[in-house]
Scaffold this active site. Structure first.
Site, PDB file in Angstrom:
ATOM      1  N   SER A 181      -1.362  75.015  40.456  1.00 54.44           N
ATOM      2  CA  SER A 181      -2.132  73.932  39.848  1.00 54.44           C
ATOM      3  C   SER A 181      -3.092  73.311  40.852  1.00 54.44           C
ATOM      4  O   SER A 181      -2.827  73.279  42.054  1.00 54.44           O
ATOM      5  CB  SER A 181      -1.198  72.852  39.293  1.00 54.44           C
TER       6      SER A 181
ATOM      7  N   ASP B 299       7.308  80.915  37.851  1.00 52.35           N
ATOM      8  CA  ASP B 299       7.902  79.819  38.632  1.00 52.35           C
ATOM      9  C   ASP B 299       9.339  79.541  38.206  1.00 52.35           C
ATOM     10  O   ASP B 299       9.626  79.425  37.008  1.00 52.35           O
ATOM     11  CB  ASP B 299       7.089  78.539  38.449  1.00 52.35           C
TER      12      ASP B 299
ATOM     13  N   HIS C 221       3.411  66.421  48.433  1.00 51.03           N
ATOM     14  CA  HIS C 221       3.863  65.181  47.814  1.00 51.03           C
ATOM     15  C   HIS C 221       3.458  63.944  48.609  1.00 51.03           C
ATOM     16  O   HIS C 221       3.806  62.826  48.247  1.00 51.03           O
ATOM     17  CB  HIS C 221       5.379  65.212  47.622  1.00 51.03           C
TER      18      HIS C 221
END
Length: 760
Positions: free
Chosen positions: A435, A601, A696
């Site tokens: 993504s 995934d 993150h």
């Protein structure tokens, strides 16, 4: 009379108010005062929602700004030195530096490691403890929140992660040592916490020790006994709570604990009810977690009534009822769902509705009148035989599956040679996990399309423009294997849930994954099949834009299973096989459309495991087989990738190898490549891409850091089998930081290739 209580409630707000407040604060759009006020408003609404549904003893301390394990670290003063930023007093910005490596005030630094909370899709920040760790009573928010609730007139029960579970979940900072040597010091702080709560006139404190759902060694069993002995007599009554699994291994231990009450999970440990009822003293509270706190199905209250009515008569006031665990794992309120059909709605219950279920059950137990619960249970019982739910064609296809359906044509060494010849990739090929940033324009177009304000053709044109931009950006950065960026996907699971028969998606069924990250799990309500291709159009379009290889992106069967709300009338492995067959069709379609690299995934592979190690083998066998079914319909030349994040691989590395993926990409950056140890000791045979930077956190990794991580990886895995990639997808990041980070990643890789060629 039976008492209703709750172990915890969703903290994000009915419409994700906490998410938006956090992100606005991080972006400097609101002040800390405004953020704090928003948290106060969410807590007040949560308490009101629970009280309105009949919950009599409300949880306090279940609210967290990021996650409740990190909140506990703040409470006991266990903050890594690098996050103090020269300030001894911990505050909200300290918390955000630990979690994100950055806060609106103060310098950046490496974020603490994050991993999954037991076998859930909720993440927590791993405590970092040193051998000479000094605990102290730190952040005072718990006591402030107790005061808030009391001022609103509620009777409350503070919730604490138990000290033994906290130590069990922590990691050693620096040298390895026995973390239980820190128990006495930690217990001193817990005693202070309980004493302060007693001063606030608190009667009951809930101490969560979910490690009782695991198979723990004697040292942790002894630590639990020591802990509870030292925490008793502090002026409050202790309700020891365990959940996520049966406590059958510890019946005698539990019976000896000097606590005033025990809560356990009857959903996963139904057989524990009778045994614990006999073992507990008559005056002890027995709390039964009879409503599933991790799923959204309407409870069969008739069945639960039959299960517990005898115990209720016997224990009287000493019986409490509750959800099995915190409702953190469920959406807030079914009443917000306007697009689910009436039959589907009649099958469901979210967090708010679970309070209603407990109230109905209490009334039946108190009056011996089961009329109301029989009426309530009718829809969920009727569902069992619904032809809408059960599809004979799907069941027949699963029934024909054989062992050979989970096998590639040839073993990896043969496939690897063929793939190398076809793909012609360089040493240390660079790629991403799939993504790219979900920009405001992408989200706006998706909202308009779903609202009927944008025609399908216009929406598709907008998404293709975003895909074009992502492909061009990757080419400019110099990546070797590209992705289409997933602009059209709202979420890696929900996207497929919208396209597969047997799945349903909600409007506002959000649950927290970590921090401000929320997901909307689809609901698997019936037999699963695919009525049309799901990814071909977007992937083939992306491939038409470039001569480099585009990697097809799919979410694997285990992740689609465990990151959804699962139907409970069929075994999990049967549902997984149904999903695997639909994905197998999609994988073959991608290959036949010219896509030579396909990633499936499986970030949920590890978390789907039973908590008890003795039950792992059976799960790992069927889970690995299911993955192979999804991947094994292709020719040798088609390269299959998989991705896993925030998972511990020790103990399951053979099962990871059993997936037989040609390339596996994993998260290793936050652990500084420590997670690769399992792959080294096992001599993992296939290719591997250890994540070289943490997506993150908004911090951009420098080139030297990335090269250092790749060098560490090369010490464990031959460089000829290494890929270079971020540790996870990039959808939550902005384009500016994404470009900067990937540019450094590609530059670091090119420098290493040059160094390696000179050394040859």
């Amino acid at each position: 009379m039976v008492t209703i209580h709750n172990l915890g409630f969703p903290r994000i707000g009915k419409k994700r108010e906490l998410k938006f407040a956090l992100e606005n604060y991080w972006a400097g759009k609101i002040s800390r005062t405004e953020l704090v006020e928003k948290g106060r408003a969410i807590r007040a609404e949560n308490w009101a929602l629970q009280a309105e549904q009949g919950v009599e003893l409300l949880p306090v301390g279940d609210f967290a700004w990021y996650d409740h394990v990190l909140t506990t670290s703040m409470l006991v003063g266990a903050i890594p030195e690098r996050h103090h930023q020269g300030c001894d007093d911990a505050n909200l910005d300290t918390l955000f530096r630990v979690a994100r490596g950055r806060a609106p005030t103060g310098c950046t630094c490496a974020a603490s490691e994050m991993t999954k909370w037991f076998n859930t899709n909720y993440h927590y920040i791993v405590p970092e403890l040193s051998i000479n760790q000094a605990f102290k009573l730190g952040w005072q928010e718990l006591f402030e929140q107790v005061n808030e609730a009391q001022q609103l007139g509620y009777k409350v029960k503070p919730v604490l992660i138990g000290p033994v579970t906290y130590l069990y979940l922590a990691k050693c900072a620096g040298e390895e040592f026995n973390k239980l040597t820190l128990l006495d010091s930690l217990l001193n702080v817990y005693q202070q916490i309980l004493a302060k709560l007693a001063e606030q006139n608190i009667e009951w404190v809930q101490i969560d020790e979910p490690i009782l759902a695991l198979e723990i060694d004697d040292s942790y069993r002894a630590a639990l006994n020591t802990s509870l002995s030292k925490l008793s007599g502090q002026g409050v009554k202790i309700l020891l709570a365990s959940y996520f699994g049966s406590v059958a291994n510890y019946y005698q231990d539990i019976a000896s604990y000097p606590v005033e009450g025990i809560h356990f999970d009857c959903v996963t440990g139904e057989s524990d009810i009778e045994k614990l009822d006999v073992l507990l003293r008559d005056e002890q509270i027995l709390s039964l977690g009879v409503i599933n706190g991790r799923n959204i199905w309407r409870a069969d209250l008739e069945a639960i009534y039959q299960q517990v009515s005898t115990v209720a008569k016997k224990r009287g006031d000493c019986l409490w009822i509750a959800p099995s665990c915190s409702l953190l794992h469920t959406p807030v309120d079914l009443e917000q769902e306007e697009k689910l059909d009436s039959e589907m709605r009649s099958w469901l219950a979210f967090a708010r509705q679970k309070g209603t279920e407990l109230s109905l059950l209490k009334k039946a137990l108190s009056t011996d009148d089961s009329t109301a619960i029989a009426d309530y249970s009718a829809p969920i019982n009727a569902r069992k035989n619904s032809p809408r739910v059960n599809r004979l064609d799907v069941q027949a296809r699963v029934a024909t599956l054989a062992e050979t359906d989970g096998q590639r044509n040839n073993p990896f060494p043969i496939r690897n040679l063929k793939q190398a010849s076809v793909l012609q990739l360089p040493l240390l090929p660079t790629t991403t996990i799939g993504s790219f940033p979900q920009t405001q324009s992408i989200r706006a177009a998706r909202r308009a399309f779903k609202a009927g304000e944008l025609e399908e053709a216009t929406y598709h044109a907008k998404m293709k423009a975003e895909i074009r931009d992502a492909v061009l950006a990757q080419e400019a950065l110099g990546l070797d294997v590209l992705v289409h960026g997933e602009a059209e996907r709202n979420d890696m699971v929900e996207y497929f849930g919208e396209l597969l028969d047997g799945f349903a998606c909600t409007q506002l069924g959000w649950v927290q994954s970590y921090g401000s990250r929320c997901v909307k799990p689809p609901i698997i309500w019936g037999d699963v099949t695919r009525s049309r291709p799901m990814t071909i159009e977007w992937t083939v379009f992306a491939q038409s834009l470039t001569k480099k290889k585009i990697k097809g992106m799919l979410t694997g069967p285990i992740t689609l299973l465990f990151w959804s709300f699962i139907r409970e009338d069929v075994d999990k492995h049967v549902i997984a096989n149904q999903i695997a067959l639909t994905l197998r069709d999609e994988v073959v379609d991608l290959q036949n459309a010219g896509i030579e690299i396909i990633q499936i995934d499986e970030p949920a592979f590890r978390e789907g495991m039973p908590l008890k190690a003795s039950q792992w083998s059976s799960y790992l066998d069927w889970a690995a087989y299911t993955f192979r079914v999804s991947a094994s319909g292709v020719k040798d030349e088609t390269q299959i990738h998989t991705h896993m994040c925030y998972s511990e691989f020790n103990g399951i590395i053979e099962a990871i190898a059993d997936l037989d993926a040609d390339v596996i990409t994993i998260e290793t950056s936050r652990s500084n490549m420590a997670l690769l140890g399992a792959f080294e000791s096992f001599d993992y045979p296939n290719q591997i891409g250890p994540g070289v930077y943490d997506i993150h956190t908004p911090n951009v990794p420098d080139i030297g850091w990335i090269k250092g991580l790749i060098h560490k990886a090369a010490e464990k895995i031959p460089v000829t089998r290494l890929w270079v990639n971020p540790d996870c997808g990039l959808k939550t990041r902005g384009w500016e930081e994404t470009r900067a980070a990937l540019d450094n990643m590609v530059t670091a890789t090119k420098e290493l290739r040059a160094e390696l060629s000179r050394s040859d």
